[in-house]
Write a protein that holds these residues in place. Sequence first.
Motif, PDB file in Angstrom:
ATOM      1  N   ALA A   1     -14.246  44.191 -39.417  1.00  0.00           N
ATOM      2  CA  ALA A   1     -13.290  44.385 -39.954  1.00  0.00           C
ATOM      3  C   ALA A   1     -13.022  45.231 -40.918  1.00  0.00           C
ATOM      4  O   ALA A   1     -12.422  44.342 -42.018  1.00  0.00           O
ATOM      5  CB  ALA A   1     -11.952  43.580 -39.303  1.00  0.00           C
TER       6      ALA A   1
ATOM      7  N   ASP B   1     -12.390  42.143 -31.847  1.00  0.00           N
ATOM      8  CA  ASP B   1     -11.976  43.638 -31.889  1.00  0.00           C
ATOM      9  C   ASP B   1     -11.752  44.184 -32.928  1.00  0.00           C
ATOM     10  O   ASP B   1     -11.173  45.426 -33.568  1.00  0.00           O
ATOM     11  CB  ASP B   1     -10.821  44.034 -30.577  1.00  0.00           C
ATOM     12  CG  ASP B   1     -11.037  43.097 -29.519  1.00  0.00           C
ATOM     13  OD1 ASP B   1     -12.271  43.231 -29.169  1.00  0.00           O
ATOM     14  OD2 ASP B   1     -10.627  42.574 -28.709  1.00  0.00           O
ATOM     15  N   HIS B   2     -13.005  44.277 -34.667  1.00  0.00           N
ATOM     16  CA  HIS B   2     -12.600  44.978 -35.328  1.00  0.00           C
ATOM     17  C   HIS B   2     -11.168  45.334 -36.563  1.00  0.00           C
ATOM     18  O   HIS B   2     -11.074  45.560 -36.756  1.00  0.00           O
ATOM     19  CB  HIS B   2     -12.978  46.178 -35.417  1.00  0.00           C
ATOM     20  CG  HIS B   2     -14.925  46.272 -34.633  1.00  0.00           C
ATOM     21  ND1 HIS B   2     -15.635  46.442 -35.056  1.00  0.00           N
ATOM     22  CD2 HIS B   2     -15.003  46.953 -33.137  1.00  0.00           C
ATOM     23  CE1 HIS B   2     -16.790  46.561 -34.279  1.00  0.00           C
ATOM     24  NE2 HIS B   2     -16.364  47.359 -32.511  1.00  0.00           N
TER      25      HIS B   2
ATOM     26  N   GLY C   1      -8.966  44.609 -34.814  1.00  0.00           N
ATOM     27  CA  GLY C   1      -7.587  45.030 -33.830  1.00  0.00           C
ATOM     28  C   GLY C   1      -6.946  43.847 -32.817  1.00  0.00           C
ATOM     29  O   GLY C   1      -5.624  43.484 -32.526  1.00  0.00           O
TER      30      GLY C   1
ATOM     31  N   ARG D   1      -5.112  46.068 -46.113  1.00  0.00           N
ATOM     32  CA  ARG D   1      -5.564  46.531 -45.137  1.00  0.00           C
ATOM     33  C   ARG D   1      -6.563  47.441 -45.922  1.00  0.00           C
ATOM     34  O   ARG D   1      -6.763  49.010 -44.960  1.00  0.00           O
ATOM     35  CB  ARG D   1      -4.874  46.956 -44.216  1.00  0.00           C
ATOM     36  CG  ARG D   1      -3.311  45.876 -43.681  1.00  0.00           C
ATOM     37  CD  ARG D   1      -2.671  46.922 -42.825  1.00  0.00           C
ATOM     38  NE  ARG D   1      -1.582  45.996 -42.369  1.00  0.00           N
ATOM     39  CZ  ARG D   1      -0.381  44.915 -42.795  1.00  0.00           C
ATOM     40  NH1 ARG D   1      -0.704  45.845 -44.139  1.00  0.00           N
ATOM     41  NH2 ARG D   1       0.337  44.078 -42.042  1.00  0.00           N
TER      42      ARG D   1
ATOM     43  N   CYS E   1      -1.830  42.545 -32.530  1.00  0.00           N
ATOM     44  CA  CYS E   1      -3.180  43.861 -32.539  1.00  0.00           C
ATOM     45  C   CYS E   1      -2.315  44.986 -32.924  1.00  0.00           C
ATOM     46  O   CYS E   1      -2.848  45.956 -32.695  1.00  0.00           O
ATOM     47  CB  CYS E   1      -2.283  44.241 -30.560  1.00  0.00           C
ATOM     48  SG  CYS E   1      -3.176  42.450 -29.853  1.00  0.00           S
ATOM     49  N   ASN E   2      -1.578  44.627 -33.923  1.00  0.00           N
ATOM     50  CA  ASN E   2      -1.318  45.397 -34.750  1.00  0.00           C
ATOM     51  C   ASN E   2      -2.086  45.681 -36.388  1.00  0.00           C
ATOM     52  O   ASN E   2      -0.886  45.765 -37.373  1.00  0.00           O
ATOM     53  CB  ASN E   2      -0.140  46.293 -35.284  1.00  0.00           C
ATOM     54  CG  ASN E   2       0.996  45.224 -35.190  1.00  0.00           C
ATOM     55  OD1 ASN E   2       0.831  43.982 -35.542  1.00  0.00           O
ATOM     56  ND2 ASN E   2       2.013  45.475 -34.857  1.00  0.00           N
ATOM     57  N   GLU E   3      -2.476  44.665 -36.864  1.00  0.00           N
ATOM     58  CA  GLU E   3      -2.881  44.618 -37.973  1.00  0.00           C
ATOM     59  C   GLU E   3      -2.310  43.524 -39.291  1.00  0.00           C
ATOM     60  O   GLU E   3      -1.815  43.638 -39.866  1.00  0.00           O
ATOM     61  CB  GLU E   3      -4.145  45.530 -39.039  1.00  0.00           C
ATOM     62  CG  GLU E   3      -5.068  46.371 -38.436  1.00  0.00           C
ATOM     63  CD  GLU E   3      -5.676  47.167 -39.388  1.00  0.00           C
ATOM     64  OE1 GLU E   3      -4.586  48.133 -39.846  1.00  0.00           O
ATOM     65  OE2 GLU E   3      -6.668  47.889 -38.730  1.00  0.00           O
TER      66      GLU E   3
END
Length: 366
Positions: free
Chosen positions: A264, A308-309, A311, A288, A331-333
Motif C-alpha cells: 500500500a 487489497d493494497h 483498499g 496517504r 474502503c476509501n483509505e
Amino acid sequence: MLMRDATRNTLYLIEDYGKTLKEVQENVHFYQWGDAAWDDDDRRVYFTTADPNPNSDIEDETVNLFVSDYPYTGGSNEFDKNLGDHDGFLLVGRYIFAQRTDDGVIGLHVSDRRKPFKRAMIPVPDEHRNYLVIRINDVQALVIVEHAGGFYNLYLSDESGVYYSLSLRDLVIDSDYNIDLELIEGLNGTLVANQYTREDTSDLASSIRTVISLDNGGFWEGLLLPDEDINGDTINCEPPNCSLHLHMDFTNYARLGVYSTESALGIIVAHGTIGIELSINPDLFISRDGGVTWEQTLAGSWGVNLADHGGLMVAAKDYHQEQSTVLKYSCNEGYSWRDFTFSSTDITIYGVVTEPGQHTTIIVSY
C-alpha cells in the motif's frame, strides 16, 4: 546449512539433511553467510573466532575476521590482516562493518565492496560507546553512534561508507536499543524519527518531537499539521512551535506505532498527538502521500491492518484500553469508517489479520 555448536563454539556444515556434520572451524564467535551480489559465491562464510584461552583477561576476545569458501575443507583465509583484533562485525550487502577497540578507544571500520577496511570518519568528537547500523541501500549507510553520556546521534555516509555527516542529533532510544526510527516501507529514503529537544544531553526530563526526512536522512523537518480534527473543527496550532508527533518503539503508549507496507505505497498509519511535544492519549492519524500531509482518522488507540493494497483498512480498539463488540473498516483509505458488529458481548481483541484473496477474510484473535 550451517550450525554452530554453542558448547564447543564449533561451526559445522550440514549437506545431507543432517546425516553428517563437516567441521568448518573451531572457536567461532560469530558468523554470517556471504552475499551473491558482492561475493563470488553466496555460500561463502565470514566468521570471527573466540580466544580459547580460559586464562585470558578478556572473556571471548575476538580475533581476526576470516572467510571460508565452498566447499568447506576446514581451511580459511584472513579477510584483512590490517584489521586485527576487533569486537565484532556485521555484513550487509556491499559493506562489512567492524567495531574495534584500540587503547580503550572504540572505532568503526568499514569494508566497501570487499576491499580492505578503512576507519570510518565520524565528525562529532564525543567518545563512542557503540554502533548500530540501521539502514543500508546500494550507495549509503545510516549508522547510530552511542556517545559517552548516554546520547545517540544518527550519521549518514557517503558512497564509500567511510565518510559520515551528522544526520540527526539526540535520537530517542533506550538502553535495550528500542529505537524511535521508522523506515517507511516501499518509499526508499523516507524516514520518521523522534528526537529529544534538550539543549543539554544530560537533561533527562526533556521533551520529544517527531521529524521526517524524505531524502534518506539528509534533511529533517517537523510533520505538517492536519487542517481539521476528527470532528471537522479547525486545529488552532501554529507551526513550528506546534506540530504532529508520533509514537514509535520506545515512546509507544498505544498498540500500534508507525505502520506502513510495500503493498500500500504511500499509506502510513500511526498514533500521535498534536502540540509542542509528544504526549500520551494519542489518536490515530493517516498519511496517504508518504508522510507529506496527515489527517486524523479515528479518535483513541487502535490496532490496524491493511489489505487489497490499502483498499481495505480494518481497525479494532486497543486491547490495553477497552473491550469491544465492533470492528471498524474503511474502503476509501480512512476517509470514512463503517462499523461491523461481530459479537453480542464485549471481547478483548488481541489482533486483526486480513488475508486478501478473491474475498478478503478478516481474522479476529481474542
